[in-house]
Write a protein that holds these residues in place. Structure first.
Motif, mmCIF file in Angstrom:
data_model
loop_
_atom_site.group_PDB
_atom_site.id
_atom_site.type_symbol
_atom_site.label_atom_id
_atom_site.label_comp_id
_atom_site.label_asym_id
_atom_site.label_seq_id
_atom_site.Cartn_x
_atom_site.Cartn_y
_atom_site.Cartn_z
ATOM 1 N N ASN A 18 0.802 -1.063 -0.018
ATOM 2 C CA ASN A 18 0.041 0.003 -0.049
ATOM 3 C C ASN A 18 1.015 1.355 -0.081
ATOM 4 O O ASN A 18 0.809 2.153 -0.860
ATOM 5 N N TRP A 66 -0.713 -5.315 2.189
ATOM 6 C CA TRP A 66 -2.009 -6.246 2.231
ATOM 7 C C TRP A 66 -1.721 -7.486 1.912
ATOM 8 O O TRP A 66 -0.759 -7.751 0.882
ATOM 9 N N GLY A 73 -4.944 -8.990 5.982
ATOM 10 C CA GLY A 73 -5.388 -7.594 5.440
ATOM 11 C C GLY A 73 -4.033 -6.771 5.594
ATOM 12 O O GLY A 73 -2.869 -7.026 5.069
ATOM 13 N N SER A 74 -4.376 -5.310 5.772
ATOM 14 C CA SER A 74 -3.271 -4.476 5.667
ATOM 15 C C SER A 74 -2.748 -4.304 7.028
ATOM 16 O O SER A 74 -3.274 -4.054 7.960
#
Length: 120
Positions: free
Chosen positions: A32, A100, A105-106
């Motif tokens: 990200n 991610w 998830g992130s």
């Protein structure tokens, strides 16, 4: 996910290095954001540059025109291209990233640094 910085070394002033920040440990990894920072001996850590979520990059004024950030999506790697190095660029360079993965998830990850030494 493991984040590892590499590519440091001993160079002379005016030479170049390319540092890598590679993420591994998951089947699918998406950066990200990613940030490079450095810490010179006896000094506080300072921000060098960031890869933003949209793919744009920003670097600190003191490296602008000399350092650039790039990414290799296929190899889960962020690069710090350093040209025209100066002795003042000496330090330990580290990368941090928001990554991610399908399983977690992130999340924020930090990697160990790599030493850059520039001789005059």
């Amino acid at each position: 996910v493991q984040l590892q910085a590499s590519g440091g070394g001993l160079v002379q002033a005016g030479e170049s290095l390319r540092l890598s920040c590679r993420a591994s440990g998951s089947r699918r990894i998406i950066f990200n954001t990613a940030t490079w920072s450095r810490q010179a001996p006896g000094k506080e850590r300072e921000w060098v540059g960031t890869l933003n979520s949209g793919g744009s990059t920003n670097v600190a004024d003191f490296v602008k025109g000399r350092f650039t950030i790039a990414r290799d999506i296929d190899h889960n790697t962020i690069y710090l291209e350093m040209n025209n190095l100066e002795p003042e660029d000496t330090g330990i360079y580290s990368c941090n990233a928001n990554i991610w993965t399908a399983t977690d998830g992130s999340r924020e990850y930090s990697g160990q640094g790599t030493q850059v030494t520039v001789s005059s």
